[in-house]
Structures are given as structure tokens and as C-alpha cells.
Motif scaffolding. Structure first.
Motif, PDB file in Angstrom:
ATOM      1  N   MET A  27      -5.776  12.533  21.520  1.00  0.00           N
ATOM      2  CA  MET A  27      -6.122  12.426  20.230  1.00  0.00           C
ATOM      3  C   MET A  27      -6.727  13.031  20.368  1.00  0.00           C
ATOM      4  O   MET A  27      -7.024  13.995  18.822  1.00  0.00           O
ATOM      5  N   HIS A  28      -6.833  13.992  21.408  1.00  0.00           N
ATOM      6  CA  HIS A  28      -7.462  15.675  20.917  1.00  0.00           C
ATOM      7  C   HIS A  28      -6.513  16.042  19.927  1.00  0.00           C
ATOM      8  O   HIS A  28      -7.072  17.138  18.419  1.00  0.00           O
ATOM      9  N   ILE A  29      -5.028  16.255  20.203  1.00  0.00           N
ATOM     10  CA  ILE A  29      -4.642  16.863  18.998  1.00  0.00           C
ATOM     11  C   ILE A  29      -4.170  16.604  17.811  1.00  0.00           C
ATOM     12  O   ILE A  29      -3.768  17.155  17.008  1.00  0.00           O
ATOM     13  N   GLU A  30      -4.683  15.093  17.773  1.00  0.00           N
ATOM     14  CA  GLU A  30      -4.518  15.099  16.153  1.00  0.00           C
ATOM     15  C   GLU A  30      -6.148  15.064  15.657  1.00  0.00           C
ATOM     16  O   GLU A  30      -5.865  15.162  13.964  1.00  0.00           O
ATOM     17  N   LYS A  31      -7.463  15.311  16.840  1.00  0.00           N
ATOM     18  CA  LYS A  31      -8.953  15.185  15.690  1.00  0.00           C
ATOM     19  C   LYS A  31      -8.822  16.810  15.138  1.00  0.00           C
ATOM     20  O   LYS A  31      -9.419  17.336  14.657  1.00  0.00           O
ATOM     21  N   SER A  32      -7.054  17.534  15.848  1.00  0.00           N
ATOM     22  CA  SER A  32      -7.108  18.923  15.739  1.00  0.00           C
ATOM     23  C   SER A  32      -6.442  18.860  14.532  1.00  0.00           C
ATOM     24  O   SER A  32      -5.496  19.653  14.161  1.00  0.00           O
ATOM     25  N   GLY A  33      -5.901  18.016  13.929  1.00  0.00           N
ATOM     26  CA  GLY A  33      -4.992  18.148  12.310  1.00  0.00           C
ATOM     27  C   GLY A  33      -3.912  17.866  12.112  1.00  0.00           C
ATOM     28  O   GLY A  33      -3.119  18.066  11.658  1.00  0.00           O
ATOM     29  N   ILE A  34      -3.051  17.516  13.572  1.00  0.00           N
ATOM     30  CA  ILE A  34      -1.602  17.402  13.752  1.00  0.00           C
ATOM     31  C   ILE A  34      -1.664  15.913  13.002  1.00  0.00           C
ATOM     32  O   ILE A  34      -1.455  15.734  14.447  1.00  0.00           O
ATOM     33  N   ASP A  35      -0.462  16.161  12.923  1.00  0.00           N
ATOM     34  CA  ASP A  35       0.180  14.602  12.837  1.00  0.00           C
ATOM     35  C   ASP A  35       0.997  14.149  13.759  1.00  0.00           C
ATOM     36  O   ASP A  35       2.212  14.663  14.339  1.00  0.00           O
ATOM     37  N   LEU A  36       0.677  13.798  14.657  1.00  0.00           N
ATOM     38  CA  LEU A  36       1.526  13.274  16.213  1.00  0.00           C
ATOM     39  C   LEU A  36       2.244  11.887  16.438  1.00  0.00           C
ATOM     40  O   LEU A  36       1.575  10.435  15.991  1.00  0.00           O
ATOM     41  N   LYS A  44       0.895  -0.808  -0.332  1.00  0.00           N
ATOM     42  CA  LYS A  44      -0.084   0.016   0.165  1.00  0.00           C
ATOM     43  C   LYS A  44       0.777   0.851  -0.071  1.00  0.00           C
ATOM     44  O   LYS A  44       2.183   0.911   0.720  1.00  0.00           O
ATOM     45  N   HIS A  45       0.085   2.266  -0.736  1.00  0.00           N
ATOM     46  CA  HIS A  45       0.811   3.857  -1.134  1.00  0.00           C
ATOM     47  C   HIS A  45       0.933   3.887   1.161  1.00  0.00           C
ATOM     48  O   HIS A  45       0.345   4.204   1.498  1.00  0.00           O
ATOM     49  N   PRO A  46       3.298   4.610   0.647  1.00  0.00           N
ATOM     50  CA  PRO A  46       3.301   5.275   2.209  1.00  0.00           C
ATOM     51  C   PRO A  46       2.272   5.958   3.293  1.00  0.00           C
ATOM     52  O   PRO A  46       2.183   5.686   3.895  1.00  0.00           O
ATOM     53  N   SER A  47       1.593   6.789   2.241  1.00  0.00           N
ATOM     54  CA  SER A  47       0.598   7.902   2.387  1.00  0.00           C
ATOM     55  C   SER A  47      -0.606   7.413   3.553  1.00  0.00           C
ATOM     56  O   SER A  47      -1.949   7.930   3.916  1.00  0.00           O
ATOM     57  N   GLU A  48      -0.966   5.926   3.247  1.00  0.00           N
ATOM     58  CA  GLU A  48      -1.920   5.288   4.227  1.00  0.00           C
ATOM     59  C   GLU A  48      -1.213   5.074   5.158  1.00  0.00           C
ATOM     60  O   GLU A  48      -2.300   4.715   5.877  1.00  0.00           O
ATOM     61  N   ALA A  49      -0.489   4.578   5.953  1.00  0.00           N
ATOM     62  CA  ALA A  49       0.205   4.286   6.891  1.00  0.00           C
ATOM     63  C   ALA A  49       0.088   4.821   8.409  1.00  0.00           C
ATOM     64  O   ALA A  49      -0.331   4.594   9.421  1.00  0.00           O
ATOM     65  N   LEU A  50      -0.005   6.011   8.600  1.00  0.00           N
ATOM     66  CA  LEU A  50      -0.515   7.377   9.172  1.00  0.00           C
ATOM     67  C   LEU A  50      -1.669   6.857   9.856  1.00  0.00           C
ATOM     68  O   LEU A  50      -2.013   6.227  10.983  1.00  0.00           O
ATOM     69  N   THR A  51      -2.496   6.852   8.824  1.00  0.00           N
ATOM     70  CA  THR A  51      -4.410   5.732   9.080  1.00  0.00           C
ATOM     71  C   THR A  51      -4.885   4.425   9.379  1.00  0.00           C
ATOM     72  O   THR A  51      -4.831   4.602  10.614  1.00  0.00           O
ATOM     73  N   LYS A  52      -3.375   3.946   8.680  1.00  0.00           N
ATOM     74  CA  LYS A  52      -3.649   2.012   9.031  1.00  0.00           C
ATOM     75  C   LYS A  52      -2.818   2.227  10.673  1.00  0.00           C
ATOM     76  O   LYS A  52      -3.465   1.346  11.590  1.00  0.00           O
ATOM     77  N   LEU A  53      -2.125   2.841  11.218  1.00  0.00           N
ATOM     78  CA  LEU A  53      -1.606   3.205  11.828  1.00  0.00           C
ATOM     79  C   LEU A  53      -2.779   3.585  13.504  1.00  0.00           C
ATOM     80  O   LEU A  53      -2.836   2.570  14.972  1.00  0.00           O
ATOM     81  N   LYS A  54      -3.485   4.212  13.471  1.00  0.00           N
ATOM     82  CA  LYS A  54      -4.463   5.181  14.177  1.00  0.00           C
ATOM     83  C   LYS A  54      -5.576   4.022  14.328  1.00  0.00           C
ATOM     84  O   LYS A  54      -5.693   3.844  15.308  1.00  0.00           O
ATOM     85  N   MET A  55      -5.637   3.419  13.268  1.00  0.00           N
ATOM     86  CA  MET A  55      -6.983   2.291  13.410  1.00  0.00           C
ATOM     87  C   MET A  55      -6.730   1.318  14.001  1.00  0.00           C
ATOM     88  O   MET A  55      -7.080   0.746  15.051  1.00  0.00           O
ATOM     89  N   TYR A  56      -5.214   0.774  13.767  1.00  0.00           N
ATOM     90  CA  TYR A  56      -5.127  -0.529  14.822  1.00  0.00           C
ATOM     91  C   TYR A  56      -3.858  -0.024  16.125  1.00  0.00           C
ATOM     92  O   TYR A  56      -4.873  -0.597  17.297  1.00  0.00           O
TER      93      TYR A  56
END
Length: 199
Positions: free
Chosen positions: A186-195, A1-13
Motif C-alpha cells: 500500500m505504501h509503495i503504491e502511495k509513493s506513486g509506483i505502479d505495483l 472502459k479505457h485500459p488506463s482505468e484498469a489499474l485504478t479499478k483493480l486497486k478499488m476492487y
């Protein structure tokens, strides 16, 4: 999968594994307490191994089932009532653990003039707080997706997070290990910051 999907997948995990990790930590603490209780019996270790060892797998399964059952009960009760119930359970059972005596000893060293009544009150509130935190773990993902949960989080200087998001400079957030500190990340991530969180 594309590297850009890694962050989303990690958050789901992370979201899926969070409660399981908390449960394992809790079981580890219970096992630690059990070891402390059994340590004085080391002189008769061969007998303990012969009698106790065959039953340990059943004990571990029972511990896990006991903790996991609260997940179902708490979800049925909802956050408010499960928090009240869990706080009461921890206040009742907490004093039987060795860590309760350690807490009393630490308070005595830090505040030698503190009365026994005040110490007991602080420790009682500590166990109650632990119980509420345990209940909140069941609902952590709800804080991310449900406004009824997230509105309970009070954020000061939200504008600072907006400025950080708009800036290209890296920032380090420092937090104490207080209550459900995972909610801060969680709130920092919801604010649109990559953490990336480091414990």
C-alpha cells in the motif's frame, strides 16, 4: 472502459475485498481445526454425516456472523482499543487450537535449550500479535487515506522509492510474510509506483 482505468479499478476492487478475503481465510482455518477434531470419529462417519451434516450450513453462517460482528465492534472502538481487545481474545483462545502445540514443538526443535517458560512467553506474544493483525485488517483502507493511521508506519529509505519512481527500470520488491505485509504494498503504491503483488 479505457485500459488506463484498469489499474485504478483493480486497486478499488482490492481494497473492497481485502477484509472479506481475510475473514474467509480465518473461517477456513477454523474449519480446518474442526476437521482435525472430528477425524478420530471417522469410524462412525455415517452417524456423523447423519447428525452433523444438516447443521453445517448453520455453523458456517454462525462463523461468518461471529467474525463479521468484530468488524462492527472494532470500528466503534477504533484502532487502539480494538487492537488491545483483539490481542487479548487471541491470547485467550489461541492455546486451544492444535496449531498452538505445533508452535511449541517447532520451538523445541529449533531451540532445544529454551525453557518452557520462554516458549510459552513467545507463543503468548505470537497470539497477541495475531490478534492485533486481525484488528488492523478492519482499518487497512484508513492507512491509505487517513494521516492519523499512516503516520504509524515507519519507512526507512523513502528516497529510494522516489528514485525508483523517477526511473524507467523495473524493480522487484521482496518481503517476508510478517505482520500486515499488505501495508508495504500500500505504501509503495502511495509513493506513486505502479505495483503488481504476487503471493
Amino acid at each position: 472502459k479505457h485500459p488506463s482505468e484498469a489499474l485504478t479499478k483493480l486497486k478499488m476492487y482490492y481494497a473492497k475485498r481485502l477484509f472479506r478475503t481475510a475473514a474467509i481465510q480465518g473461517l477456513g482455518r477454523m474449519n480446518s481445526e474442526a476437521i482435525k477434531i472430528l477425524t478420530p470419529l471417522l469410524p462412525i462417519k455415517p452417524l456423523i454425516d447423519f447428525v452433523v451434516s444438516p447443521f453445517l450450513p448453520l455453523v458456517f453462517e454462525a462463523q461468518f456472523g461471529f467474525c463479521y460482528s468484530f468488524t462492527l465492534i472494532y470500528k466503534l472502538l477504533g484502532l487502539k482499543y480494538s487492537s488491545i481487545l483483539s490481542g487479548g481474545i487471541f491470547m485467550t483462545l489461541g492455546p486451544i487450537f492444535r496449531s498452538n502445540q505445533i508452535s511449541i514443538s517447532n520451538l523445541s526443535r529449533a531451540f532445544p535449550e529454551m525453557s518452557e517458560k520462554d516458549k510459552k512467553e513467545i507463543i503468548k506474544d505470537m497470539w497477541k500479535n495475531y490478534g492485533k493483525i486481525f484488528a488492523e485488517y478492519v482499518f487497512l483502507k484508513n492507512y491509505r487515506i487517513n494521516e492519523n493511521f499512516s503516520k504509524n508506519i515507519i519507512v526507512k529509505n523513502q528516497n529510494e522509492l522516489k528514485l525508483i519512481k523517477e526511473s524507467t527500470k523495473p524493480v522487484i520488491f521482496i518481503s517476508g510474510h510478517f505482520n500486515n505485509f499488505e501495508l508495504m504494498a500500500m505504501h509503495i503504491e502511495k509513493s506513486g509506483i505502479d505495483l503488481a503483488a504476487i503471493y
